[in-house]
Scaffold this motif. Structure first.
Motif, PDB file in Angstrom:
ATOM      1  N   ALA A   1       0.829  -1.206   0.000  1.00  0.00           N
ATOM      2  CA  ALA A   1       0.000   0.000   0.000  1.00  0.00           C
ATOM      3  C   ALA A   1       0.867   1.261   0.000  1.00  0.00           C
ATOM      4  CB  ALA A   1      -0.925  -0.002   1.212  1.00  0.00           C
ATOM      5  N   HIS A   2       0.421   2.248  -0.774  1.00  0.00           N
ATOM      6  CA  HIS A   2       1.110   3.536  -0.845  1.00  0.00           C
ATOM      7  C   HIS A   2       0.332   4.525   0.004  1.00  0.00           C
ATOM      8  CE1 HIS A   2       3.066   6.831  -3.594  1.00  0.00           C
ATOM      9  NE2 HIS A   2       3.436   6.902  -2.323  1.00  0.00           N
ATOM     10  N   LEU A   3       0.980   5.048   1.039  1.00  0.00           N
ATOM     11  CA  LEU A   3       0.343   5.971   1.975  1.00  0.00           C
ATOM     12  C   LEU A   3       0.804   7.394   1.726  1.00  0.00           C
ATOM     13  CD1 LEU A   3       0.888   3.989   5.323  1.00  0.00           C
ATOM     14  CD2 LEU A   3      -0.866   3.613   3.562  1.00  0.00           C
ATOM     15  N   LEU A   4      -0.111   8.342   1.912  1.00  0.00           N
ATOM     16  CA  LEU A   4       0.226   9.764   1.900  1.00  0.00           C
ATOM     17  C   LEU A   4       0.067  10.298   3.309  1.00  0.00           C
ATOM     18  CD1 LEU A   4       0.927  12.410   0.467  1.00  0.00           C
ATOM     19  CD2 LEU A   4      -1.528  12.713   0.012  1.00  0.00           C
ATOM     20  N   VAL A   5       1.160  10.743   3.923  1.00  0.00           N
ATOM     21  CA  VAL A   5       1.141  11.326   5.267  1.00  0.00           C
ATOM     22  C   VAL A   5       1.193  12.839   5.128  1.00  0.00           C
ATOM     23  CG1 VAL A   5       2.380  11.541   7.458  1.00  0.00           C
ATOM     24  CG2 VAL A   5       2.247   9.309   6.309  1.00  0.00           C
ATOM     25  N   VAL A   6       0.203  13.523   5.729  1.00  0.00           N
ATOM     26  CA  VAL A   6       0.117  14.979   5.638  1.00  0.00           C
ATOM     27  C   VAL A   6       0.119  15.557   7.052  1.00  0.00           C
ATOM     28  CG1 VAL A   6      -1.119  16.927   4.618  1.00  0.00           C
ATOM     29  CG2 VAL A   6      -1.348  14.650   3.606  1.00  0.00           C
ATOM     30  N   ASP A   7       1.222  16.201   7.435  1.00  0.00           N
ATOM     31  CA  ASP A   7       1.344  16.764   8.785  1.00  0.00           C
ATOM     32  C   ASP A   7       2.386  17.867   8.757  1.00  0.00           C
ATOM     33  OD1 ASP A   7       1.940  17.159  11.649  1.00  0.00           O
ATOM     34  OD2 ASP A   7       0.758  15.328  11.925  1.00  0.00           O
TER      35      ASP A   7
ATOM     36  N   LEU B   1      -4.192   5.104   0.917  1.00  0.00           N
ATOM     37  CA  LEU B   1      -4.718   5.643   2.165  1.00  0.00           C
ATOM     38  C   LEU B   1      -3.981   6.937   2.503  1.00  0.00           C
ATOM     39  CD1 LEU B   1      -5.745   3.786   5.360  1.00  0.00           C
ATOM     40  CD2 LEU B   1      -4.016   5.573   5.575  1.00  0.00           C
ATOM     41  N   MET B   2      -4.694   7.847   3.150  1.00  0.00           N
ATOM     42  CA  MET B   2      -4.096   9.105   3.568  1.00  0.00           C
ATOM     43  C   MET B   2      -4.142   9.224   5.090  1.00  0.00           C
ATOM     44  SD  MET B   2      -5.280  13.041   2.689  1.00  0.00           S
ATOM     45  CE  MET B   2      -5.402  12.622   0.966  1.00  0.00           C
ATOM     46  N   VAL B   3      -3.013   9.547   5.704  1.00  0.00           N
ATOM     47  CA  VAL B   3      -2.940   9.865   7.133  1.00  0.00           C
ATOM     48  C   VAL B   3      -2.876  11.387   7.210  1.00  0.00           C
ATOM     49  CG1 VAL B   3      -1.640   9.611   9.280  1.00  0.00           C
ATOM     50  CG2 VAL B   3      -1.735   7.709   7.635  1.00  0.00           C
ATOM     51  N   LEU B   4      -3.922  11.997   7.725  1.00  0.00           N
ATOM     52  CA  LEU B   4      -4.116  13.448   7.581  1.00  0.00           C
ATOM     53  C   LEU B   4      -4.274  14.132   8.927  1.00  0.00           C
ATOM     54  CD1 LEU B   4      -4.705  15.878   5.681  1.00  0.00           C
ATOM     55  CD2 LEU B   4      -7.081  15.105   5.624  1.00  0.00           C
ATOM     56  N   ASP B   5      -3.441  15.140   9.174  1.00  0.00           N
ATOM     57  CA  ASP B   5      -3.540  15.927  10.405  1.00  0.00           C
ATOM     58  C   ASP B   5      -4.685  16.927  10.277  1.00  0.00           C
ATOM     59  OD1 ASP B   5      -2.838  16.856  12.935  1.00  0.00           O
ATOM     60  OD2 ASP B   5      -1.506  18.385  12.121  1.00  0.00           O
ATOM     61  N   VAL B   6      -5.377  17.172  11.379  1.00  0.00           N
ATOM     62  CA  VAL B   6      -6.486  18.138  11.356  1.00  0.00           C
ATOM     63  C   VAL B   6      -5.975  19.571  11.319  1.00  0.00           C
ATOM     64  CG1 VAL B   6      -8.427  19.080  12.649  1.00  0.00           C
ATOM     65  CG2 VAL B   6      -8.109  16.617  12.539  1.00  0.00           C
ATOM     66  N   MET B   7      -5.120  19.928  12.279  1.00  0.00           N
ATOM     67  CA  MET B   7      -4.690  21.317  12.446  1.00  0.00           C
ATOM     68  C   MET B   7      -3.403  21.567  11.680  1.00  0.00           C
ATOM     69  SD  MET B   7      -7.120  22.435  14.298  1.00  0.00           S
ATOM     70  CE  MET B   7      -6.496  24.059  14.733  1.00  0.00           C
ATOM     71  N   MET B   8      -3.523  22.324  10.582  1.00  0.00           N
ATOM     72  CA  MET B   8      -2.361  22.694   9.789  1.00  0.00           C
ATOM     73  C   MET B   8      -2.481  24.147   9.357  1.00  0.00           C
ATOM     74  SD  MET B   8      -1.839  19.371   7.281  1.00  0.00           S
ATOM     75  CE  MET B   8      -3.450  19.570   6.509  1.00  0.00           C
ATOM     76  N   PRO B   9      -1.358  24.826   9.128  1.00  0.00           N
ATOM     77  CA  PRO B   9      -1.428  26.200   8.621  1.00  0.00           C
ATOM     78  C   PRO B   9      -2.139  26.223   7.272  1.00  0.00           C
ATOM     79  CG  PRO B   9       0.799  25.653   9.338  1.00  0.00           C
ATOM     80  CD  PRO B   9       0.020  24.373   9.329  1.00  0.00           C
ATOM     81  N   GLY B  10      -2.911  27.260   7.027  1.00  0.00           N
ATOM     82  CA  GLY B  10      -3.642  27.336   5.771  1.00  0.00           C
ATOM     83  C   GLY B  10      -4.872  26.459   5.825  1.00  0.00           C
TER      84      GLY B  10
ATOM     85  N   ILE C   1      -4.366   1.404  10.187  1.00  0.00           N
ATOM     86  CA  ILE C   1      -4.167   1.500   8.732  1.00  0.00           C
ATOM     87  C   ILE C   1      -4.468   0.164   8.077  1.00  0.00           C
ATOM     88  CG2 ILE C   1      -2.391   1.709   6.948  1.00  0.00           C
ATOM     89  CD1 ILE C   1      -1.114   3.913   8.675  1.00  0.00           C
ATOM     90  N   ARG C   2      -3.951  -0.908   8.642  1.00  0.00           N
ATOM     91  CA  ARG C   2      -4.188  -2.237   8.058  1.00  0.00           C
ATOM     92  C   ARG C   2      -5.673  -2.596   8.124  1.00  0.00           C
ATOM     93  NH1 ARG C   2       1.179  -3.210  10.149  1.00  0.00           N
ATOM     94  NH2 ARG C   2       2.502  -3.860   8.398  1.00  0.00           N
ATOM     95  N   THR C   3      -6.345  -2.192   9.203  1.00  0.00           N
ATOM     96  CA  THR C   3      -7.774  -2.465   9.321  1.00  0.00           C
ATOM     97  C   THR C   3      -8.550  -1.752   8.229  1.00  0.00           C
ATOM     98  OG1 THR C   3      -7.640  -2.777  11.723  1.00  0.00           O
ATOM     99  CG2 THR C   3      -9.793  -2.225  10.815  1.00  0.00           C
ATOM    100  N   ILE C   4      -8.212  -0.492   7.984  1.00  0.00           N
ATOM    101  CA  ILE C   4      -8.904   0.277   6.946  1.00  0.00           C
ATOM    102  C   ILE C   4      -8.630  -0.324   5.569  1.00  0.00           C
ATOM    103  CG2 ILE C   4      -9.068   2.523   5.807  1.00  0.00           C
ATOM    104  CD1 ILE C   4      -8.373   3.808   8.503  1.00  0.00           C
ATOM    105  N   LEU C   5      -7.390  -0.721   5.315  1.00  0.00           N
ATOM    106  CA  LEU C   5      -7.044  -1.295   4.017  1.00  0.00           C
ATOM    107  C   LEU C   5      -7.778  -2.619   3.784  1.00  0.00           C
ATOM    108  CD1 LEU C   5      -3.214  -0.552   3.921  1.00  0.00           C
ATOM    109  CD2 LEU C   5      -4.993   0.536   2.534  1.00  0.00           C
ATOM    110  N   ARG C   6      -7.886  -3.431   4.817  1.00  0.00           N
ATOM    111  CA  ARG C   6      -8.642  -4.685   4.682  1.00  0.00           C
ATOM    112  C   ARG C   6     -10.104  -4.388   4.414  1.00  0.00           C
ATOM    113  NH1 ARG C   6      -5.520  -6.450   9.148  1.00  0.00           N
ATOM    114  NH2 ARG C   6      -7.269  -6.017  10.547  1.00  0.00           N
ATOM    115  N   ARG C   7     -10.606  -3.360   5.071  1.00  0.00           N
ATOM    116  CA  ARG C   7     -12.005  -2.973   4.900  1.00  0.00           C
ATOM    117  C   ARG C   7     -12.262  -2.454   3.493  1.00  0.00           C
ATOM    118  NH1 ARG C   7     -13.510   1.039   9.506  1.00  0.00           N
ATOM    119  NH2 ARG C   7     -13.019   2.616   7.948  1.00  0.00           N
TER     120      ARG C   7
END
Length: 236
Positions: free
Chosen positions: A8-14, A54-63, A119-125
């Motif tokens: 799986a290719h993940l995008l981490v945004v933080d 899958l994307m791992v995304l932070d809530v609070m970011m500038p902009g 992450i693995r749970t979401i990917l299986r789902r």
């Protein structure tokens, strides 16, 4: 979408450079391919150039905030599974995430091992494997649409109806037990989020009804059973 955790290719945004680097190194060691960016603008550029599982995304970011980005992606028809990270873990914060189309929610600080597990749970789902111990479930009719329970795919006259991973898993859980009332606790367990509160499940159901029902305010197929939970009643 690959669906397999190891490829799986993940995008981490933080925007936190230290946490971003830690997550990239840890998740890479866990067998994932990882692209890490600092903000929503960079995430949009990455999404335009590559496919992510899958994307791992932070809530609070500038902009632009993570919630705004998630809402925008869903509005544009992008159903990449999203796991939201937040420093605020109150129930209302979780609900806000689900209302914006997020698949799961993890409050900071967190154990990286729990992140990898979720992450693995979401990917299986998102790409459910057929069970060797259960007979394949027949497709379920919902008016002019049909739901393939095994593939978690909803089709209608207009073609495939886009569902988020959470929406597909919710409909799959209900469709495996047509006519049977499932409690919110049973639904949360089926979604792999047993800690989800009742309100969070209600929000997921509301979002799903918008894609299944002709009139979500008068649901015909996904019905509420007061004080008990929800039941799927298929039919033409």
């Amino acid at each position: 979408m690959n669906g397999g955790a190891e490829t799986a290719h993940l995008l981490v945004v933080d925007d936190d450079a230290r946490l971003r680097d830690l997550l990239q190194r840890f998740l890479t060691k866990q067998g994932f391919r990882v692209t890490a960016v600092a903000d929503a603008a960079a995430a949009r550029r990455a999404i335009a150039a590559m496919m992510f599982d899958l994307m791992v995304l932070d809530v609070m970011m500038p902009g632009e905030s993570g919630l705004s980005l998630a809402e925008s992606l869903r509005r544009d028809g992008n159903e990449v599974p999203i796991l939201m990270l937040t420093a605020r873990g109150a129930p209302e914060d979780r609900i806000a995430g689900f209302e914006h189309g997020v698949d799961d929610y993890l409050a900071k600080p967190f154990d990286p091992r729990e992140l990898a597990l979720r992450i693995r749970t979401i990917l299986r789902r998102a790409a459910p494997a057929p069970s060797a111990q259960a007979l394949p479930a027949a497709p379920v009719q919902l008016g002019t649409r049909w739901f393939d329970v095994e593939r978690a795919e909803l089709r209608g006259p207009e073609g495939i109806v886009r569902l988020t991973g959470g929406e597909a898993a919710l409909l799959q859980a209900l469709a495996r037990h047509p006519g049977e009332v499932l409690s919110r606790e049973e639904i949360a367990a089926a979604l792999g989020t047993p800690e989800a509160g009742e309100r969070a499940i209600d929000v997921q159901v509301t979002r799903l009804r918008r894609k299944v029902e002709a009139d979500p305010r008068e649901p015909r197929f996904i019905q509420t059973v007061r004080h008990r939970g929800y039941v799927l009643r298929p039919g033409p």
